[in-house]
Scaffold this motif. Structure first.
Motif, PDB file in Angstrom:
ATOM      1  N   UNK A   1      45.668 -26.280  96.189  1.00  0.00           N
ATOM      2  CA  UNK A   1      44.499 -27.157  96.279  1.00  0.00           C
ATOM      3  C   UNK A   1      43.351 -26.605  95.431  1.00  0.00           C
ATOM      4  N   UNK A   2      42.889 -27.412  94.490  1.00  0.00           N
ATOM      5  CA  UNK A   2      41.777 -26.987  93.633  1.00  0.00           C
ATOM      6  C   UNK A   2      40.418 -27.241  94.281  1.00  0.00           C
ATOM      7  N   UNK A   3      40.289 -28.358  94.989  1.00  0.00           N
ATOM      8  CA  UNK A   3      39.019 -28.685  95.633  1.00  0.00           C
ATOM      9  C   UNK A   3      39.289 -29.410  96.940  1.00  0.00           C
ATOM     10  N   UNK A   4      38.393 -29.228  97.906  1.00  0.00           N
ATOM     11  CA  UNK A   4      38.531 -29.848  99.222  1.00  0.00           C
ATOM     12  C   UNK A   4      37.332 -30.766  99.459  1.00  0.00           C
ATOM     13  N   UNK A   5      37.616 -32.039  99.720  1.00  0.00           N
ATOM     14  CA  UNK A   5      36.559 -33.015  99.940  1.00  0.00           C
ATOM     15  C   UNK A   5      36.662 -33.613 101.340  1.00  0.00           C
ATOM     16  N   UNK A   6      35.504 -33.757 101.981  1.00  0.00           N
ATOM     17  CA  UNK A   6      35.412 -34.500 103.229  1.00  0.00           C
ATOM     18  C   UNK A   6      34.667 -35.793 102.926  1.00  0.00           C
ATOM     19  N   UNK A   7      35.264 -36.908 103.296  1.00  0.00           N
ATOM     20  CA  UNK A   7      34.633 -38.212 103.128  1.00  0.00           C
ATOM     21  C   UNK A   7      34.060 -38.639 104.466  1.00  0.00           C
ATOM     22  N   UNK A   8      32.743 -38.819 104.532  1.00  0.00           N
ATOM     23  CA  UNK A   8      32.133 -39.143 105.819  1.00  0.00           C
ATOM     24  C   UNK A   8      30.879 -39.994 105.648  1.00  0.00           C
TER      25      UNK A   8
END
Length: 221
Positions: free
Chosen positions: A44-51
């Motif tokens: 995983x290169x980047x971790x995003x939370x969509x909220x």
């Protein structure tokens, strides 16, 4: 091109209010998925939370994830997950090849699950992969107040019944190009079988939370 993890975590929840923020094992529910993604930086290169929720946004940032502010228009109870995934891809300023969907309501995953699944996904050049588990139950329908067996015959031994599988929600891997076409699981998706007890945890009620707490205690280091 990058592989990113997306964790959709809206603020609203009818059956279990604010469930993504509720402590499970001493940390907010969605943090389990954030930590899992961050523990797999080889993939995983980047971790995003969509909220759409400011408290969730702060939690996500505090635990090392990036946040994409989800518009209210795609944050309702009936809005499909694909809407959040597409919005992230359309918002980030980077070229993404693969998306790993981690649902916060599935907080328990075995340590090597993502590594093993991603190896198959890449090695055999699948366009999507999702986790499934075998159902050991004798299933049927009720028609006109009569029970009609579906995957067995009355009197058949449980070990001899036709194997059926359910989508357990632990993990999804999909080409970003498919998500932009409103697809998470393609017709050629690989069903990655997981029969660990963690696959039975999908938090929607207080009983589900209590069960997750029990398993966390049981399997803690």
């Amino acid at each position: 091109m990058k592989t990113i993890a997306i964790i959709p975590a809206r603020g609203g929840s009818k059956r279990l209010p604010d469930k993504n923020r509720i402590p499970v094992g001493g940390i907010p529910l969605l943090v389990h998925s954030i930590r899992y993604a961050l523990a797999n930086t080889a993939i995983v290169d980047e971790v995003y939370v969509s909220t759409d929720d400011e408290t969730i946004k702060k939690i996500a940032l505090d635990y090392g994830a990036k946040v994409i502010d989800r518009p209210k228009l795609i944050s309702g109870d009936l809005e499909p997950t694909i809407s959040a995934l597409k919005h992230v891809l359309e918002t980030v300023e980077t070229e993404v090849e693969n998306v790993i969907l981690l649902q916060p309501t599935n907080p328990l995953r075995s340590e090597n699950l993502l590594k093993e699944a991603f190896e198959i996904y890449q090695k055999d050049n699948y366009d999507s992969l999702f986790t499934v588990s075998r159902s050991e139950q004798k299933l049927g329908k009720i028609n006109n107040n009569l029970f009609v067996p579906f995957n067995y015959t009355i009197g058949q031994r449980s070990q001899d019944i036709e194997p059926l599988y359910f989508e357990n929600g632990l993990l999804y891997i999909t080409k970003a190009s498919l998500i932009l076409e409103d697809i998470i699981i393609s017709e050629k998706a690989f069903p990655f079988e997981v029969n660990h007890i963690f696959a039975k945890v999908d938090i929607d009620t207080q009983d589900d939370l209590d069960y997750a707490e029990y398993l966390l205690e049981k399997f803690k280091d």
